[in-house]
Design a protein around this motif. Structure first.
Motif, PDB file in Angstrom:
ATOM      1  N   VAL A  59       0.877  -1.171   0.000  1.00 23.28           N
ATOM      2  CA  VAL A  59       0.000   0.000   0.000  1.00 23.28           C
ATOM      3  C   VAL A  59       0.912   1.218   0.000  1.00 23.28           C
ATOM      4  O   VAL A  59       1.643   1.462   0.958  1.00 23.28           O
ATOM      5  CB  VAL A  59      -0.931   0.002   1.222  1.00 23.28           C
ATOM      6  CG1 VAL A  59      -1.816   1.232   1.217  1.00 23.28           C
ATOM      7  CG2 VAL A  59      -1.765  -1.264   1.269  1.00 23.28           C
ATOM      8  N   ARG A  60       0.889   1.974  -1.095  1.00 20.96           N
ATOM      9  CA  ARG A  60       1.741   3.154  -1.242  1.00 20.96           C
ATOM     10  C   ARG A  60       0.905   4.403  -1.050  1.00 20.96           C
ATOM     11  O   ARG A  60      -0.106   4.589  -1.723  1.00 20.96           O
ATOM     12  CB  ARG A  60       2.372   3.168  -2.630  1.00 20.96           C
ATOM     13  CG  ARG A  60       3.390   2.098  -2.812  1.00 20.96           C
ATOM     14  CD  ARG A  60       4.205   2.300  -4.081  1.00 20.96           C
ATOM     15  NE  ARG A  60       5.366   1.448  -4.036  1.00 20.96           N
ATOM     16  CZ  ARG A  60       5.539   0.385  -4.807  1.00 20.96           C
ATOM     17  NH1 ARG A  60       4.631   0.057  -5.692  1.00 20.96           N
ATOM     18  NH2 ARG A  60       6.628  -0.337  -4.695  1.00 20.96           N
ATOM     19  N   VAL A  61       1.345   5.258  -0.134  1.00 20.76           N
ATOM     20  CA  VAL A  61       0.647   6.519   0.112  1.00 20.76           C
ATOM     21  C   VAL A  61       1.654   7.657   0.008  1.00 20.76           C
ATOM     22  O   VAL A  61       2.832   7.484   0.310  1.00 20.76           O
ATOM     23  CB  VAL A  61      -0.053   6.529   1.494  1.00 20.76           C
ATOM     24  CG1 VAL A  61      -1.169   5.520   1.535  1.00 20.76           C
ATOM     25  CG2 VAL A  61       0.921   6.270   2.606  1.00 20.76           C
ATOM     26  N   MET A  62       1.191   8.787  -0.443  1.00 23.05           N
ATOM     27  CA  MET A  62       2.055   9.950  -0.573  1.00 23.05           C
ATOM     28  C   MET A  62       2.300  10.557   0.805  1.00 23.05           C
ATOM     29  O   MET A  62       1.397  10.632   1.630  1.00 23.05           O
ATOM     30  CB  MET A  62       1.429  10.976  -1.512  1.00 23.05           C
ATOM     31  CG  MET A  62       1.269  10.470  -2.936  1.00 23.05           C
ATOM     32  SD  MET A  62       2.782   9.822  -3.665  1.00 23.05           S
ATOM     33  CE  MET A  62       3.753  11.301  -3.795  1.00 23.05           C
ATOM     34  N   GLY A  63       3.522  10.972   1.059  1.00 22.15           N
ATOM     35  CA  GLY A  63       3.897  11.568   2.332  1.00 22.15           C
ATOM     36  C   GLY A  63       4.454  10.528   3.292  1.00 22.15           C
ATOM     37  O   GLY A  63       4.441   9.338   3.008  1.00 22.15           O
ATOM     38  N   GLU A  64       4.955  10.994   4.435  1.00 19.29           N
ATOM     39  CA  GLU A  64       5.471  10.094   5.463  1.00 19.29           C
ATOM     40  C   GLU A  64       4.387   9.880   6.511  1.00 19.29           C
ATOM     41  O   GLU A  64       3.893  10.834   7.100  1.00 19.29           O
ATOM     42  CB  GLU A  64       6.735  10.667   6.101  1.00 19.29           C
ATOM     43  CG  GLU A  64       7.924  10.625   5.182  1.00 19.29           C
ATOM     44  CD  GLU A  64       9.222  10.953   5.901  1.00 19.29           C
ATOM     45  OE1 GLU A  64       9.239  10.980   7.147  1.00 19.29           O
ATOM     46  OE2 GLU A  64      10.217  11.176   5.196  1.00 19.29           O
ATOM     47  N   HIS A  65       4.031   8.615   6.722  1.00 18.17           N
ATOM     48  CA  HIS A  65       2.961   8.257   7.649  1.00 18.17           C
ATOM     49  C   HIS A  65       3.407   7.118   8.537  1.00 18.17           C
ATOM     50  O   HIS A  65       4.316   6.375   8.201  1.00 18.17           O
ATOM     51  CB  HIS A  65       1.699   7.836   6.878  1.00 18.17           C
ATOM     52  CG  HIS A  65       1.156   8.907   6.004  1.00 18.17           C
ATOM     53  ND1 HIS A  65       0.368   9.921   6.477  1.00 18.17           N
ATOM     54  CD2 HIS A  65       1.306   9.132   4.671  1.00 18.17           C
ATOM     55  CE1 HIS A  65       0.039  10.729   5.476  1.00 18.17           C
ATOM     56  NE2 HIS A  65       0.602  10.274   4.376  1.00 18.17           N
TER      57      HIS A  65
END
Length: 110
Positions: A59-65
């Protein structure tokens, strides 16, 4: 790769700091409407986990989470089920990759 709704879940203490009840309840950390969910091929699973499972995803999401578990588009917002434990996290420039195993049945390998 497909764009799918993903929910990042974090376990946060639901009681006050002085309480003896240390039960952590899952809370919805953030909803990402454009997460990219990739099915992992056999070679990528062997590289990441050392095994091949029936269904493993990135699961790739934009930003650092940061999160403790992930729910995909079929997750109930009342019960937070089904949600999947995060096996591995990789931070890249402007992106966070969460590796999850959806179906732990092994296809091949030990």
């Amino acid at each position: 790769m497909k764009i799918e709704r993903a929910y990042l879940l974090a376990n946060k203490a639901s009681t006050s700091a002085g309480s003896l009840n240390h039960k952590a309840e899952p809370t919805l950390l953030e909803m990402i409407a454009d997460a990219r969910v990739n099915q992992m091929g056999a070679q990528r699973q062997m590289t990441a986990f050392g095994k091949v499972y029936a269904d493993a995803r990135i699961v790739r999401v934009m930003g650092e989470h940061a999160a403790d578990s992930i729910g995909l588009s079929g997750m109930s917002l009342k019960t937070f089920a089904p949600s999947y434990a995060i096996t591995k996290v990789a931070y890249h420039q402007y992106r966070t990759d969460f590796y999850i195993i959806v179906d732990k049945k092994q296809v091949r390998g030990d």
